[in-house]
Design a protein around this motif. Sequence first.
Motif, mmCIF file in Angstrom:
data_model
loop_
_atom_site.group_PDB
_atom_site.id
_atom_site.type_symbol
_atom_site.label_atom_id
_atom_site.label_comp_id
_atom_site.label_asym_id
_atom_site.label_seq_id
_atom_site.Cartn_x
_atom_site.Cartn_y
_atom_site.Cartn_z
ATOM 1 N N GLY A 188 0.808 -1.212 0.000
ATOM 2 C CA GLY A 188 0.000 0.000 0.000
ATOM 3 C C GLY A 188 0.840 1.260 0.000
ATOM 4 N N ALA A 189 1.903 1.281 0.810
ATOM 5 C CA ALA A 189 2.757 2.465 0.881
ATOM 6 C C ALA A 189 3.507 2.695 -0.428
ATOM 7 C CB ALA A 189 3.739 2.306 2.039
ATOM 8 N N SER A 190 4.013 1.625 -1.046
ATOM 9 C CA SER A 190 4.785 1.767 -2.293
ATOM 10 C C SER A 190 3.902 2.257 -3.441
ATOM 11 C CB SER A 190 5.424 0.428 -2.666
ATOM 12 O OG SER A 190 6.317 -0.003 -1.673
ATOM 13 N N ILE A 191 2.706 1.685 -3.556
ATOM 14 C CA ILE A 191 1.822 2.070 -4.656
ATOM 15 C C ILE A 191 1.279 3.481 -4.440
ATOM 16 C CG2 ILE A 191 -0.267 1.444 -5.924
ATOM 17 C CD1 ILE A 191 0.276 -1.465 -5.058
ATOM 18 N N ALA A 192 1.087 3.871 -3.182
ATOM 19 C CA ALA A 192 0.673 5.248 -2.898
ATOM 20 C C ALA A 192 1.740 6.232 -3.368
ATOM 21 C CB ALA A 192 0.410 5.414 -1.405
ATOM 22 N N ARG A 193 2.982 5.839 -3.229
ATOM 23 C CA ARG A 193 4.076 6.694 -3.700
ATOM 24 C C ARG A 193 4.045 6.827 -5.220
ATOM 25 N NH1 ARG A 193 6.605 11.087 -2.388
ATOM 26 N NH2 ARG A 193 8.823 11.141 -3.004
ATOM 27 N N VAL A 194 3.676 5.756 -5.910
ATOM 28 C CA VAL A 194 3.548 5.823 -7.371
ATOM 29 C C VAL A 194 2.488 6.847 -7.758
ATOM 30 C CG1 VAL A 194 2.882 4.543 -9.440
ATOM 31 C CG2 VAL A 194 4.308 3.444 -7.717
ATOM 32 N N ALA A 195 1.347 6.808 -7.067
ATOM 33 C CA ALA A 195 0.266 7.746 -7.383
ATOM 34 C C ALA A 195 0.699 9.193 -7.189
ATOM 35 C CB ALA A 195 -0.952 7.437 -6.519
ATOM 36 N N SER A 196 1.585 9.430 -6.231
ATOM 37 C CA SER A 196 1.987 10.804 -5.932
ATOM 38 C C SER A 196 3.056 11.348 -6.877
ATOM 39 C CB SER A 196 2.485 10.888 -4.485
ATOM 40 O OG SER A 196 3.677 10.131 -4.330
ATOM 41 N N VAL A 197 3.797 10.469 -7.561
ATOM 42 C CA VAL A 197 4.899 10.947 -8.410
ATOM 43 C C VAL A 197 4.693 10.630 -9.884
ATOM 44 C CG1 VAL A 197 6.527 10.650 -6.500
ATOM 45 C CG2 VAL A 197 6.279 8.822 -8.189
ATOM 46 N N ILE A 198 3.555 10.027 -10.247
ATOM 47 C CA ILE A 198 3.377 9.518 -11.598
ATOM 48 C C ILE A 198 3.430 10.622 -12.654
ATOM 49 C CG2 ILE A 198 0.856 9.660 -11.656
ATOM 50 C CD1 ILE A 198 0.911 6.853 -12.989
ATOM 51 N N LEU A 199 3.065 11.847 -12.290
ATOM 52 C CA LEU A 199 3.027 12.938 -13.260
ATOM 53 C C LEU A 199 4.322 13.737 -13.325
ATOM 54 C CD1 LEU A 199 -0.573 14.319 -12.583
ATOM 55 C CD2 LEU A 199 0.177 12.870 -14.479
ATOM 56 N N ILE A 200 5.171 13.611 -12.309
ATOM 57 C CA ILE A 200 6.328 14.505 -12.237
ATOM 58 C C ILE A 200 7.674 13.789 -12.240
ATOM 59 C CG2 ILE A 200 5.017 16.333 -11.077
ATOM 60 C CD1 ILE A 200 6.160 15.347 -8.415
ATOM 61 N N MET A 201 7.711 12.518 -11.855
ATOM 62 C CA MET A 201 8.976 11.812 -11.735
ATOM 63 C C MET A 201 9.309 11.053 -13.021
ATOM 64 S SD MET A 201 10.480 12.378 -8.918
ATOM 65 C CE MET A 201 10.205 13.037 -7.270
ATOM 66 N N PRO A 202 10.592 10.807 -13.276
ATOM 67 C CA PRO A 202 10.974 10.025 -14.460
ATOM 68 C C PRO A 202 10.512 8.580 -14.349
ATOM 69 C CG PRO A 202 12.896 10.504 -13.092
ATOM 70 C CD PRO A 202 11.763 11.302 -12.537
ATOM 71 N N VAL A 203 10.580 7.875 -15.478
ATOM 72 C CA VAL A 203 10.080 6.505 -15.552
ATOM 73 C C VAL A 203 10.773 5.590 -14.549
ATOM 74 C CG1 VAL A 203 9.912 4.473 -17.032
ATOM 75 C CG2 VAL A 203 9.362 6.726 -17.952
ATOM 76 N N GLY A 204 12.070 5.755 -14.348
ATOM 77 C CA GLY A 204 12.820 4.889 -13.444
ATOM 78 C C GLY A 204 12.297 4.921 -12.021
ATOM 79 N N VAL A 205 11.932 6.115 -11.547
ATOM 80 C CA VAL A 205 11.413 6.240 -10.183
ATOM 81 C C VAL A 205 10.056 5.554 -10.070
ATOM 82 C CG1 VAL A 205 10.663 7.868 -8.409
ATOM 83 C CG2 VAL A 205 12.681 8.373 -9.804
ATOM 84 N N LYS A 206 9.177 5.796 -11.047
ATOM 85 C CA LYS A 206 7.858 5.151 -11.042
ATOM 86 C C LYS A 206 8.002 3.637 -11.112
ATOM 87 C CE LYS A 206 6.535 7.593 -14.601
ATOM 88 N NZ LYS A 206 5.690 8.122 -15.704
ATOM 89 N N LEU A 207 8.954 3.179 -11.905
ATOM 90 C CA LEU A 207 9.178 1.739 -12.039
ATOM 91 C C LEU A 207 9.627 1.131 -10.726
ATOM 92 C CD1 LEU A 207 9.062 -0.324 -14.396
ATOM 93 C CD2 LEU A 207 11.524 -0.010 -14.644
#
Length: 660
Positions: A534-553
């Motif tokens: 839950g914590a990891s996927i929540a982080r994806v939702a918060s950075v999906i628009l601004i972070m590079p692909v590597g971070v989202k991955l």
Amino acid sequence: MKDDPCGTAATASDAVLADTDPDATANNTHLIDTDPDATTNDTLLADAERDVTETHALLADTDPAATTNCTLRAHSNKDDTQATDDLEHAEEKIDKRVAEITSFEELIETVGIKGRWNIMVIIVCSISGMMPAFGSLSYQFLGATPDYWCHVPDLVGANWTQEQIIALAVPLRSKHGKREGCLVHNYNYTAAALLGFNHTMSNVSAIKHSGDELIPCHSRVYNSSQYKSTIVTEWDLTCERRALYSTTQAMTHAGTLISSYCYGHIFQRLGRRKGVLISSMLTIIASFLNIAAPNIEIYIFLRFLFQSVDFGFYMGCFIIAMEVSSASQRTFVGPLFLLPWSLGYMILPGIAYLVRPWRWLLVAFSVPLLILLMYYWVLPESPRWLILHGHHKKALDMFVRAAAINRTTLPSHQAIISAMENIRHKETVCCRDNARPEFRGGLYDRVARALRNLFMLLLTPEVRVRAIIVFYIWAATTTIYYGVSLNSYNLSTNMYVYTFLGGLLEVPACLLLWCALAVLGRKRTLMLLHLVAGASIARVASVILIMPVGVKLFFSLSGKMAITAAFQLVWIYTAELFSTEYRTRAVGEANTIGRIGSIASPYINDILGEVVVWAPSAVFSLAALLASALVLILPETSNKKMTQTNNDFTLQETIEMAAA
């Protein structure tokens, strides 16, 4: 004399020589007087006989070793008799103890089927875990979606190039230069075709219609340089038809839903082995039928049919492996099933990368299913099922074969049969005590009985709360697992790399699960895994628009690894939370409820993700955090015997569940 070490022959010879015949002595004296040569011979004979006598006497006096050996042999025979008596007494005690066994785990420990036979069965069963990955995770490869844009017949008829058509008619979707695929500018394209490209682009306002700036189109052009043939390009599954694409995956999970419920009853009535064989044969047939689908409607139906029969062999093999394992072995058997699935998961994108046309890709996925035919010769029936259904002779034959392979000795067959009868009697009494009156009568009564059977776990007070919690955990876990696994499009990553890494991380997830189970047990491990997911996927939702692909991955795959381990653990945990009477039903129905969540996952990704790109990750995160909280209510089952009856639930557990 060597044949008589105890000296009895020597003693007899001495007695004979001592009692010499007087008449013979007189005759010898006469011979001495009348024949000197004879006298000399008799003298030599007498000397020889005297030597023999002395030798016998010497042997009689000097053979204490032989006498001692005889004495030791007598004592040895006595000791052997005592040892034999002790062994028989020990065997009688073992047989008596075996005959008093009332649980299957005790019987497994006693007959000693833990060994090479046990390992062979588990490995054979785990092979079934590789093929389901091809059916469950292949929809994004079968339906790979290339870049597309609206088809403008007037401009195509005027011989405009695709670049010219896109430049005039297709608007930009975002500031990153991605073009809209479902809308076109509201222009007079007949006039544009007459004016030509250059003149039209210099005076676009001359061809504008009044009203909406953008309008939908009803056919599209696909970039064939990316994918030449997929179900999306063949049947135009984009824009207003996009839901049909999601439905191809949803029907896959709907088939698994039906499979989970139906096979739960099939395995209970016909046996685990027969259910696996039926499922294997039907799966092979349905898989090859799927290749020839003429349209999207038939394709969806065949995918549903395929998955309805496909999941049965995996479920049956899993149950067999769990039921031939002891309590301590089940900690490792469950995660072992993850390894073949991971292998299939990793192989999947490699096959899809090499075989692009979707029909040939289905052929490549169907051929490995032929290995399931080997189960006819190598898969045994669950000994637990045989015992509980009164097939004691077959169960005994299985134990005998297992003992021969493991090179162990069984207790007496009669003692094992007595133990089986005890186990079955305990189960029968439990079922009779817990049985509800049967409804008899018309249609209404039969429908009521069917509904009661369908919701039996929810209608049983001892397990009702436990079942509700388990059902939600399954629904959340499957939704998150398949949602994150097939979310590469929203994350804007390469789906071949993303899928391969997702499969690769399932191996350390398995190792992580083994270690965590050994240290934390079932309950705390499951709670922690959902929390991390839950914590990891929540982080994806918060950075999906601004972070590079590597971070989202990184964050997405971290959540994926945690939910993978949780998905594997929930199988083990569910099997241990319910008694033998309800175990198969619980696993089947929990998986059924779980598939409702997995049916929703492609719509969450494909439909909701089109509207708000971060929304799918937010939904998955909230579901995981709630599941983590609910695990706190469940009891710990680590290193405990699998319950035979509902009466095995402790009073304290029942009170805690009711209070929760």
